[in-house]
Design an enzyme around this catalytic site. Structure first.
Site, PDB file in Angstrom:
ATOM      1  N   CYS A 114       0.809  -1.223   0.000  1.00  7.34           N
ATOM      2  CA  CYS A 114       0.000   0.000   0.000  1.00  7.34           C
ATOM      3  C   CYS A 114       0.841   1.272   0.000  1.00  7.34           C
ATOM      4  CB  CYS A 114      -0.946   0.001   1.198  1.00  7.34           C
ATOM      5  SG  CYS A 114      -2.080  -1.401   1.244  1.00  7.34           S
ATOM      6  N   HIS A 257      -3.562   7.142   3.161  1.00  6.46           N
ATOM      7  CA  HIS A 257      -3.955   5.897   2.503  1.00  6.46           C
ATOM      8  C   HIS A 257      -5.398   5.570   2.876  1.00  6.46           C
ATOM      9  CE1 HIS A 257      -4.190   1.828   1.194  1.00  6.46           C
ATOM     10  NE2 HIS A 257      -3.961   1.283   2.376  1.00  6.46           N
ATOM     11  N   ASN A 287     -10.343  -0.011  -0.267  1.00  7.96           N
ATOM     12  CA  ASN A 287      -8.882   0.025  -0.169  1.00  7.96           C
ATOM     13  C   ASN A 287      -8.296  -0.501  -1.477  1.00  7.96           C
ATOM     14  OD1 ASN A 287      -6.171  -0.416   0.360  1.00  7.96           O
ATOM     15  ND2 ASN A 287      -6.494  -1.364   2.354  1.00  7.96           N
TER      16      ASN A 287
END
Length: 330
Positions: A114, A257, A287
């Site tokens: 990520c 994020h 996500n």
């Protein structure tokens, strides 16, 4: 004098198919209320059969090029952040290069889960510092839907597919300058087994004739991830702000994020940044791993949320563990 780096254009792309929380009630033991209250996610985009990471990345790249007023033949480098590449080899970067109709560039993939986009953006800074005439395409793209156990409620509700892209160079566009002012990145490999896809590599290879097990899908320890993510992102943001002499109240936008609304809110609270300065769009995309920050940046830019004179703080956390922060000045 160090050559400055600027983002010249933003782009993003998400697959056409949308999977809502209500849709998921048909095949997994969950409800819209359960997902929304625990994650903040309302829907996610899912790649069509045959649609690949490089397909999404190339479309985001074309949008970033158009946004920058450039043609693909102006590019000198392509960096692609992904943990769901089209193949082990060739690189997704080379495939995107081909889909853009160019060749002869330096093209490579990197995997920081990520955190991949921030890592790639830092690499682009270094390239521009060494080669001031460079124009670097930075793409982050993921098709996580093919690395998800759709029977596992703890993970399948979280992830979506998508891509984001930026063009980085040393000469800002007339009328718009988004400087990549500073970055701070870190990692801790000792904690890698808390968030991983172990199958498919040399440690857990695919064995012909055997069914694919859970090792080939995302596995994570949610409570541990929450704790480490909040602490790591808040700490790296504090260090980056202090290094640049910026007070927390002078941050105009925190763009973290887009993993989970609870994590986002906890990071903002720990930094003392009010909720109205924290950018959130995970309700629409879920996500998307490495793609989440550039996808959110493109979204913010399209909504005119990056006018001149802004201080923008990006931060992320991902498998590895990896984490970091980047300071933008508009």
């Amino acid at each position: 004098m160090t050559t400055k780096s600027y983002i010249l254009g933003f782009g993003s792309h998400a697959p056409e198919r949308i999977l809502t929380n209500t849709d998921m009630e048909a095949f997994v033991d969950t409800t819209d209320e359960w997902i929304t209250t625990r994650t903040g996610i309302k829907q996610r985009h899912i790649a069509a059969e045959g649609e690949t990471t490089s397909d999404l990345g190339a479309k985001a790249a074309l949008q970033a090029l158009a946004n920058a007023g450039l043609h693909a033949d102006a590019l000198t480098h392509i960096l692609v952040a992904t943990c769901t590449p089209d193949a082990m080899c060739p690189s997704t970067a080379c495939l995107i290069e081909h889909k853009l109709g160019v060749s002869g560039l330096m093209a490579l993939d990197l995997n920081a889960a990520c955190s991949g986009f921030l890592y790639a953006l830092n690499m682009a800074q270094g390239i521009v510092a060494l080669t001031p005439d460079a124009k670097v395409l930075v793409v982050a793209a993921e098709v996580l839907s093919r690395r998800i156990n759709w029977n596992d409620r703890s993970t399948c509700v979280l992830f979506g597919d998508g891509a984001g892209a930026v063009i980085v160079g040393s000469h800002p566009n007339e009328g718009r300058a988004v400087e990549v002012a500073d970055s701070l990145l870190s990692s801790d490999g000792a904690l890698g087994d808390l968030l991983l896809i172990s199958g498919g590599g040399t440690s857990v290879p695919y064995k012909h004739g055997q069914p694919v097990g859970d090792e080939f899908f995302v596995r994570m320890e949610g409570r541990e991830i929450f704790k480490h993510a909040v602490r790591s992102m808040a700490r790296v943001c504090e260090e980056l702000l202090e290094r640049n002499g910026i007070a927390r109240e002078d941050v105009d936008m925190l763009l973290p994020h887009q993993a989970n609304l609870r994590i986002i809110e906890a990071v903002g609270k720990k930094l003392g940044i009010p909720a109205d300065k924290v950018f959130v769009n995970l309700q629409e995309y879920g996500n998307t791993s490495a793609a989440s920050v550039p996808l959110a940046l493109a979204d913010a830019d399209s909504k005119n949320l990056l006018p001149p004179g802004r201080t923008v703080l990006l931060t992320t956390f991902g498998g590895g563990f990896t984490w970091g922060a980047v300071l933008l000045r508009t």
